[in-house]
Design an enzyme around this catalytic site. Structure first.
Site, PDB file in Angstrom:
ATOM      1  N   ASN A 211      44.425  15.489  33.497  1.00 23.12           N
ATOM      2  CA  ASN A 211      45.072  16.827  34.166  1.00 23.12           C
ATOM      3  C   ASN A 211      43.786  16.997  35.132  1.00 23.12           C
ATOM      4  O   ASN A 211      42.897  16.619  35.590  1.00 23.12           O
ATOM      5  CB  ASN A 211      45.134  17.970  33.133  1.00 23.12           C
ATOM      6  CG  ASN A 211      43.798  18.038  32.213  1.00 23.12           C
ATOM      7  OD1 ASN A 211      42.853  18.653  32.739  1.00 23.12           O
ATOM      8  ND2 ASN A 211      43.896  17.708  30.924  1.00 23.12           N
ATOM      9  N   ASP A 279      47.431  16.874  25.511  1.00 24.28           N
ATOM     10  CA  ASP A 279      48.344  17.188  24.472  1.00 24.28           C
ATOM     11  C   ASP A 279      48.854  15.703  23.738  1.00 24.28           C
ATOM     12  O   ASP A 279      48.888  15.663  22.443  1.00 24.28           O
ATOM     13  CB  ASP A 279      49.419  17.874  24.290  1.00 24.28           C
ATOM     14  CG  ASP A 279      48.866  19.641  24.888  1.00 24.28           C
ATOM     15  OD1 ASP A 279      48.054  19.826  24.125  1.00 24.28           O
ATOM     16  OD2 ASP A 279      49.741  20.185  25.464  1.00 24.28           O
ATOM     17  N   ILE A 306      42.104  20.050  18.635  1.00 26.23           N
ATOM     18  CA  ILE A 306      40.653  20.382  18.060  1.00 26.23           C
ATOM     19  C   ILE A 306      40.569  22.017  17.555  1.00 26.23           C
ATOM     20  O   ILE A 306      39.972  22.027  16.441  1.00 26.23           O
ATOM     21  CB  ILE A 306      39.840  19.905  19.226  1.00 26.23           C
ATOM     22  CG1 ILE A 306      40.100  18.437  19.653  1.00 26.23           C
ATOM     23  CG2 ILE A 306      38.372  20.037  18.600  1.00 26.23           C
ATOM     24  CD1 ILE A 306      39.389  18.198  20.931  1.00 26.23           C
ATOM     25  N   LYS A 338      49.390  31.833  21.100  1.00 29.09           N
ATOM     26  CA  LYS A 338      48.252  30.829  20.817  1.00 29.09           C
ATOM     27  C   LYS A 338      47.080  31.658  19.981  1.00 29.09           C
ATOM     28  O   LYS A 338      46.276  30.933  19.104  1.00 29.09           O
ATOM     29  CB  LYS A 338      47.431  30.363  22.149  1.00 29.09           C
ATOM     30  CG  LYS A 338      48.644  29.138  22.821  1.00 29.09           C
ATOM     31  CD  LYS A 338      48.050  28.968  24.075  1.00 29.09           C
ATOM     32  CE  LYS A 338      49.104  27.874  24.653  1.00 29.09           C
ATOM     33  NZ  LYS A 338      48.714  27.603  25.898  1.00 29.09           N
TER      34      LYS A 338
HETATM   35  N1  CTP Z   1      42.945  22.409  22.641  1.00 33.45           N
HETATM   36  C1  CTP Z   1      42.305  21.779  21.746  1.00 33.45           C
HETATM   37  N2  CTP Z   1      42.951  20.552  21.446  1.00 33.45           N
HETATM   38  C2  CTP Z   1      44.123  20.171  21.813  1.00 33.45           C
HETATM   39  C3  CTP Z   1      44.924  20.970  22.877  1.00 33.45           C
HETATM   40  C4  CTP Z   1      44.402  22.306  23.053  1.00 33.45           C
HETATM   41  O1  CTP Z   1      41.451  22.136  21.387  1.00 33.45           O
HETATM   42  N3  CTP Z   1      44.625  18.980  21.609  1.00 33.45           N
HETATM   43  C5  CTP Z   1      42.572  23.897  23.027  1.00 33.45           C
HETATM   44  C6  CTP Z   1      42.178  24.033  24.436  1.00 33.45           C
HETATM   45  O2  CTP Z   1      40.738  23.657  24.391  1.00 33.45           O
HETATM   46  C7  CTP Z   1      42.345  25.562  24.808  1.00 33.45           C
HETATM   47  C8  CTP Z   1      43.562  25.974  23.638  1.00 33.45           C
HETATM   48  O3  CTP Z   1      43.605  24.926  22.744  1.00 33.45           O
HETATM   49  O4  CTP Z   1      41.623  26.153  24.076  1.00 33.45           O
HETATM   50  C9  CTP Z   1      44.791  25.861  24.163  1.00 33.45           C
HETATM   51  O5  CTP Z   1      45.149  24.826  25.071  1.00 33.45           O
HETATM   52  P1  CTP Z   1      46.486  24.676  25.910  1.00 33.45           P
HETATM   53  O6  CTP Z   1      46.706  23.331  26.303  1.00 33.45           O
HETATM   54  O7  CTP Z   1      46.796  25.758  26.691  1.00 33.45           O
HETATM   55  O8  CTP Z   1      47.616  24.938  24.491  1.00 33.45           O
HETATM   56  P2  CTP Z   1      48.383  23.924  23.738  1.00 33.45           P
HETATM   57  O9  CTP Z   1      48.400  24.135  22.261  1.00 33.45           O
HETATM   58  O10 CTP Z   1      48.464  22.628  24.019  1.00 33.45           O
HETATM   59  O11 CTP Z   1      50.166  24.722  24.320  1.00 33.45           O
HETATM   60  P3  CTP Z   1      50.833  24.039  25.649  1.00 33.45           P
HETATM   61  O12 CTP Z   1      50.378  23.070  26.093  1.00 33.45           O
HETATM   62  O13 CTP Z   1      52.064  23.961  24.994  1.00 33.45           O
HETATM   63  O14 CTP Z   1      50.755  25.301  26.446  1.00 33.45           O
END
Ligand code: CTP
Length: 399
Positions: A211, A279, A306, A338
């Protein structure tokens, strides 16, 4: 404040009418057990004498970059390393301008340029000079270099005008320095972990899903934490960024590696998850390069979250867990969801649909959502200044 014993201050006195207040500042610093060395700029000697400074400070006074005596005793690099902190007063418009340009034309500017220590500037000047756009721009440059600015205050100035530009009183300067060093000392016991940057999920040895995250905001947060004393570990996906050596940098590529490394560095007092973790990962990575003629169906599976894991792992949960939410729409409702779902103490949300801020930009505009339902918007700023503000809030909560 017995923790502050034996602190070393390098005082740089510049040429301004407020230079006389440096005498009172030295007196209070001595009372607070500081060891002081002083650099006098050429013009400061129009206002004060080396003899008065050395008598009061009981320390060496330097005044010439090319003095053989000084050079043999301590060169400019050693002098900047000797100090725990550099205090520049009065920071005139001219001094501020020279420092913003990275000048090294005399001992004072050379030592400051060579320093890796906290630098405090105490501006004092006429109100019009203070309000001039060039002074404001120079100060912004210095703030981005993490210089700390004390004052100025509003009041009557030596020139008879009234307004903002009056130098902060010596007792308040020393209080501010005491407070800063006290927290640095206290924070040395605190551990912080920051995740930053994107992750890469490989299809084959040369292709991956990733990304647009640059990692800038996370790196700046790690720097701000380290500057105020936290033992900081930065677990970073692939970026082109550099980080100070005080910060332990762990480089990873995939979400799985980031997860493993994060677990290794727990427990910590605060964890900030700014990484844009992919993700999904590829179910079966090809060991050799996929060819065009090959049939290609990509199967994905979810990566471990994580942040979610750490914040719900009771024995390891840091006192403060902070997540990020990069959103293109419904910022507030997504961020609040979140905050709840991932059991965070704060979520820092930003709108990544705006190209001037967010992912690859040097600027950011964020809203912090707190567990207690409060929210707070931090206006558009350079990512390093946003980090200072975020870290100030983290530090207030932990202390
Ligand atoms: N995060 C993480 N590990 C993952 C995905 C996300 O630690 N596998 C953490 C990111 O570092 C951030 C928070 O979760 O602090 C939100 O990440 P985001 O990608 O915006 O949220 P998602 O839960 O993945 O939701 P979506 O992609 O559906 O918005």
């Amino acid at each position: 404040m017995k923790n502050l014993k034996d602190k070393k201050i390098l005082l740089v006195i510049c040429g301004g009418i407020a230079a006389y207040k440096s005498l009172e500042t030295i007196r209070i610093l001595k009372k607070n057990n500081y060891e002081i060395k002083t650099i006098l700029t050429k013009s400061s000697k129009e206002f004060i004498t080396p003899l008065s400074i050395s008598s009061l400070s009981q320390g060496k006074v330097y005044d010439d970059l090319f003095s053989i005596e000084n050079e043999s005793e301590m060169d400019h690099i050693a002098l900047s390393r000797w100090a725990d902190l550099i205090l520049v007063m009065p920071a005139t418009a001219n001094t501020i301008s020279k420092l913003a340009k990275g000048s090294s034309e005399d001992l004072a500017s050379t030592v400051i340029l060579a320093s890796n220590k906290p630098i405090f500037l105490v501006p004092a000047m006429n109100v019009r000079m203070w309000e001039h756009t060039s002074t404001k721009e120079n100060l912004n440059i210095l703030k981005n270099f993490s210089y700390k600015i004390i004052g100025p205050e509003i009041g009557e100035m030596a020139c008879g005008e009234y307004g903002e530009g009056k130098m902060t009183e010596p007792i308040n300067i020393v209080n501010r320095i005491n407070e800063y060093l006290f927290y640095i000392n206290k924070n040395k016991k605190l551990k912080a972990l920051v995740t930053a940057g994107p992750t890469k999920e490989y299809l084959d040895p040369v292709r991956f899903i990733s990304n647009k995250s640059s990692g800038k905001q996370g790196y700046e947060i790690a720097k701000s934490l380290s500057r105020i004393g936290y033992q900081t570990t930065l677990i970073s996906g692939p970026t082109n960024l550099k980080i100070n050596e005080e910060i332990k940098l762990i480089k990873v590529e995939t979400a799985e590696q980031m997860f493993k490394e994060t677990q290794k560095y727990l427990p910590v007092d605060v964890a900030i998850f700014s990484a844009a973790v992919a993700d999904f990962k590829i179910v079966e990575k090809n060991d050799i390069k996929i060819k065009k003629k090959d049939e290609l169906t990509i199967k994905l599976e979810k990566n471990v979250d994580i942040l979610n894991y750490v914040s719900n792992h009771n024995s390891m949960r840091p006192k403060l867990v902070i997540g990020f939410a990069a959103e293109t729409n419904n910022l507030e409702s997504n961020a609040i969801e979140k905050l709840k779902n991932k059991n965070c103490d704060m979520i820092i949300a930003n709108d990544v649909s705006n190209k001037d801020i967010g992912f690859d930009s040097d600027f950011n505009e964020v809203t912090i959502f707190y567990k207690n339902k409060k929210k707070e918007k931090l206006s558009t700023k350079n990512k390093s200044l946003i980090s200072e503000e975020i870290v100030e809030r983290i530090n207030n909560q932990l202390n």
